[in-house]
Structures are given as C-alpha cells and as structure tokens.
Design a protein around this motif. Structure first.
Motif, mmCIF file in Angstrom:
data_model
loop_
_atom_site.group_PDB
_atom_site.id
_atom_site.type_symbol
_atom_site.label_atom_id
_atom_site.label_comp_id
_atom_site.label_asym_id
_atom_site.label_seq_id
_atom_site.Cartn_x
_atom_site.Cartn_y
_atom_site.Cartn_z
ATOM 1 N N GLN A 185 -11.914 -23.922 5.140
ATOM 2 C CA GLN A 185 -13.214 -23.603 5.725
ATOM 3 C C GLN A 185 -13.100 -22.223 6.353
ATOM 4 O OE1 GLN A 185 -16.018 -25.307 5.199
ATOM 5 N NE2 GLN A 185 -14.611 -26.333 3.796
ATOM 6 N N LEU A 186 -14.120 -21.400 6.170
ATOM 7 C CA LEU A 186 -14.013 -19.991 6.568
ATOM 8 C C LEU A 186 -14.335 -19.737 8.041
ATOM 9 C CD1 LEU A 186 -15.420 -18.428 3.317
ATOM 10 C CD2 LEU A 186 -13.296 -17.738 4.428
ATOM 11 N N ARG A 187 -15.081 -20.642 8.664
ATOM 12 C CA ARG A 187 -15.479 -20.381 10.067
ATOM 13 C C ARG A 187 -14.251 -20.184 10.956
ATOM 14 N NH1 ARG A 187 -19.756 -19.815 12.304
ATOM 15 N NH2 ARG A 187 -20.929 -20.520 10.461
ATOM 16 N N LYS B 93 -11.884 -18.117 10.601
ATOM 17 C CA LYS B 93 -10.714 -17.586 9.923
ATOM 18 C C LYS B 93 -10.763 -16.057 9.898
ATOM 19 C CE LYS B 93 -8.702 -21.461 8.581
ATOM 20 N NZ LYS B 93 -9.595 -22.474 9.167
ATOM 21 N N ARG C 298 -20.067 -16.766 6.361
ATOM 22 C CA ARG C 298 -19.589 -18.131 6.640
ATOM 23 C C ARG C 298 -18.723 -18.178 7.903
ATOM 24 N NH1 ARG C 298 -21.131 -17.545 2.020
ATOM 25 N NH2 ARG C 298 -21.925 -19.224 0.659
ATOM 26 N N GLU D 167 -12.593 -22.462 -0.921
ATOM 27 C CA GLU D 167 -12.865 -23.736 -0.263
ATOM 28 C C GLU D 167 -12.193 -24.929 -0.925
ATOM 29 O OE1 GLU D 167 -17.042 -21.966 1.592
ATOM 30 O OE2 GLU D 167 -17.113 -23.309 -0.155
ATOM 31 N N ASP D 168 -11.584 -24.719 -2.101
ATOM 32 C CA ASP D 168 -10.917 -25.829 -2.805
ATOM 33 C C ASP D 168 -9.411 -25.774 -2.549
ATOM 34 O OD1 ASP D 168 -10.967 -27.104 -6.263
ATOM 35 O OD2 ASP D 168 -9.820 -27.688 -4.457
ATOM 36 N N ASP D 169 -8.959 -26.515 -1.538
ATOM 37 C CA ASP D 169 -7.541 -26.463 -1.145
ATOM 38 C C ASP D 169 -6.620 -27.057 -2.197
ATOM 39 O OD1 ASP D 169 -8.406 -27.029 2.333
ATOM 40 O OD2 ASP D 169 -7.993 -25.149 1.262
#
Ligand SMILES: NC(=O)C1=CN([C@@H]2O[C@H](COP(=O)(O)OP(=O)(O)OC[C@H]3O[C@@H](n4cnc5c(N)ncnc54)[C@H](O)[C@@H]3O)[C@@H](O)[C@H]2O)C=CC1
Ligand SMILES: CCCCCC(=O)CC\C=C/C=C/C=C/[C@@H](O)[C@@H](O)CCCC(=O)O
Length: 273
Positions: free
Chosen positions: A2-4, A6, A28, A233-235
């Motif tokens: 998740q970018l928030r 980061k 984001r 977003e795809d870990d």
C-alpha cells in the motif's frame, strides 16, 4: 504494497513515464524523491507536484544516473530527508544513439547500480525494512527489434537483472521484491532512433513506429502507470516481468519451470545443512 505513507525514489522523473509513476504514487499518499539530469524540467515538475500534493511530499535531486557518486548521494539524501525508503523505480533511459556506450551506461549500468543501492537502503539484511524495486525495461527487452540493437541489448539486460534479483534466494535475504515492466511504444518525448544510414532505412525504422500504430497505436502514459500500480500493489509478484501492450493490455511474460532457475537452500533448510 500500500502506497500511503511510503517513500519512493524515481529516476528520470522530470517527464514522461517517470513523471507519471511519480504523480500516481503521490496521489496515493506516498512521498517521492525525483531524480533527473534535466534540472530545469525537474524543478518545474517538482514545483507543480508540490503545489498539488504538498511541498513536504516531494524532493527534487539533480542527478546524472551514470555518475555513481551522484546516485549514491541522491539515495542517501532521499533516505535522510524522508526518514525511510520503500520503493525504487529505475526508469531513466534513452533510445539508440551513436554513442552506444552512453546507452549502455544509462539504460543498464545505472539500473544495476540503482538496484544495488535500493537493496543497500531497503534490504532487511542491511538493516532496512524491505521494499520494492521496479525496473523499467521495454518490449525491446523481450523481442528482437531491428531498430535499436544496443537499446534492445540493454533492455534484455534489465529483464534478466530483475528476474535474477527477483528470485526467492535474494528475497529471503533482503525482503525486497524486484520486477520489470515492458511496455510497447508509449506517447512520450522519446523518439525513434535517428541512426539510419539512409532515408530509406529511416523510413523502415519509422515504419516500425507506424506498425505499432497499426497494432492499436501508441500506449498512453496512463496505461503504463495503471500497470505499474498493479505491480506495486500485488505483493505476490517478485521477479515478475509485466508486459503492457495496446492489443492485450497488461499481462506477464511466461517463463517455463517457474523461471526460478536452480533450487537453493532456503534460510530454514540452510540451518540444517
Ligand atoms: N516511451 C516509450 O515508447 C517507451 C519507453 N520505455 C522506457 O521508459 C523509460 C522512460 O522513458 P520515457 O518516459 O518514454 O522517456 P523520456 O525521454 O520522456 O523521459 C526520460 C527521462 O529520463 C531522464 N534521463 C535521461 N538520461 C538521464 C541520466 N543520465 N540521468 C538522469 N536522468 C536521465 C530524462 O531527462 C527524462 O526526464 C525509459 O527507460 C524507456 O526506455 C520503455 C518502453 C516504451
Ligand atoms: C529503439 C527505440 C525504442 C524506444 C522506446 C521503446 O522501448 C519502444 C518499445 C519497444 C519495442 C516495441 C515493440 C512492439 C511490438 C509490437 O508489435 C507488439 O505488438 C508486440 C507484442 C509482443 C507480445 O505481445 O509478446
């Protein structure tokens, strides 16, 4: 991921795809260090983004990615300024030039260095918190184009580098995912190489561009950015090679046998050796 909250570092962020990746991450909730050799354009882009997302969210660092000292300093400044580093996007690149050494330096050697710096700053084995490295290759990293043989060689190198560092061996050690993105022609300032010896040859090179048009036309930056965000977003994606084309949208290059090469002892099995 998740970018928030980061922190990302993007090379070649002043324009084109690099600016697109940067703005999407800011939108984001991430903070971004923008690196570029074009100082005026970089400052202008950073000012525009600061006014939209807040001056505390962006930092412009003039940097020639081929200069190891400048790259090392920029990574250090970014980490110190924002207090952490979570994502590195090695995006800066140029098309085929008379000076093939420069193409190699920018498109491959600098991506290798940016990947190693990212692992140094984010790797759990180096005291970091893990993270993500996305290297911007090209469809020229997967197919043999008649235009740009050196460019093609560099992009094949970026794909191989990303797949190798994207194996479980390295992830177990660093906690850093490494992937590559391979778009086809995209509507940015990048131009077909002007290296043809004759007008007829240049026509063939330009025809390749035209051919892409016949395949549905140039990708828009937003289409590449959408794929980029999907990968961020795809870990589950590590060592993945994302393809982005007008005809098929976003998919992943299939590699036989899982593409992970020879088995190796994991941290658990190693302890029993
Ligand atoms: N536009 C396209 O058709 C495609 C582009 N790509 C790749 O995407 C990446 C970005 O390309 P675009 O945005 O289209 O190009 P662009 O030319 O619009 O942007 C490239 C950015 O990289 C910067 N840059 C160049 N050399 C540098 C250096 N030595 N140090 C620091 N910054 C430097 C430039 O100043 C510029 O801001 C490149 O790696 C390119 O190979 C991949 C597939 C398709
Ligand atoms: C040498 C200058 C290139 C600069 C910018 C690029 O990197 C452009 C992208 C490079 C190659 C594009 C090739 C496009 C091929 C299309 O025909 C496409 O349809 C091929 C799809 C292949 C597949 O789906 O596997």
């Amino acid at each position: 991921m998740q970018l928030r909250g980061k922190v990302a570092l993007v090379t070649g962020a002043a324009q084109g795809l690099g600016r697109g990746f940067t703005e999407a991450m800011l939108h984001r909730g991430a903070k971004v260090a923008l690196l570029d050799i074009k100082v005026l354009e970089g400052r202008k882009t950073t000012k525009e983004l600061a006014s939209k997302y807040g001056p505390d969210k962006v930092l412009f660092l003039p940097c020639d990615v081929t200069d190891k000292g400048q790259m090392k300093s920029a990574f250090q400044q970014a980490s110190s300024h924002f207090g952490q580093l979570d994502i590195v996007v090695n995006n800066a690149g140029v098309t085929e030039q008379e000076n093939w050494d420069m193409v190699l330096d920018i498109n491959l050697r600098s991506v290798i260095h940016g990947t190693l710096l990212g692992l140094d700053h984010m790797g759990t084995d180096k005291g970091g918190g893990g993270g993500l490295i996305i290297n911007i290759a090209s469809m020229a990293g997967l197919i043999a184009m008649f235009i740009g043989p050196v460019y093609t060689a560099t992009k094949h190198g970026v794909v191989g580098l990303s797949r190798s560092f994207g194996t479980p061996f390295h992830f177990d050690r660093s906690g850093v995912r490494v992937c590559a993105i391979c778009p086809t022609m995209t509507d940015t300032a990048i131009q077909p190489p002007r290296v043809a010896a004759t007008p007829e040859e240049q026509l063939k090179a330009d025809a390749h561009w035209a051919y892409t048009d016949s395949q549905g036309g140039l990708l828009q930056v937003s289409e590449v950015v959408d794929g980029f965000l999907q990968l961020v977003e795809d870990d589950s994606k590590n060592g993945a090679v994302m393809r982005i084309t007008k005809q098929k949208g976003v998919d992943y290059q299939p590699y036989g046998g899982g593409g992970q090469g020879v088995p190796y002892a994991t941290r658990k099995t190693r302890s029993k050796l």
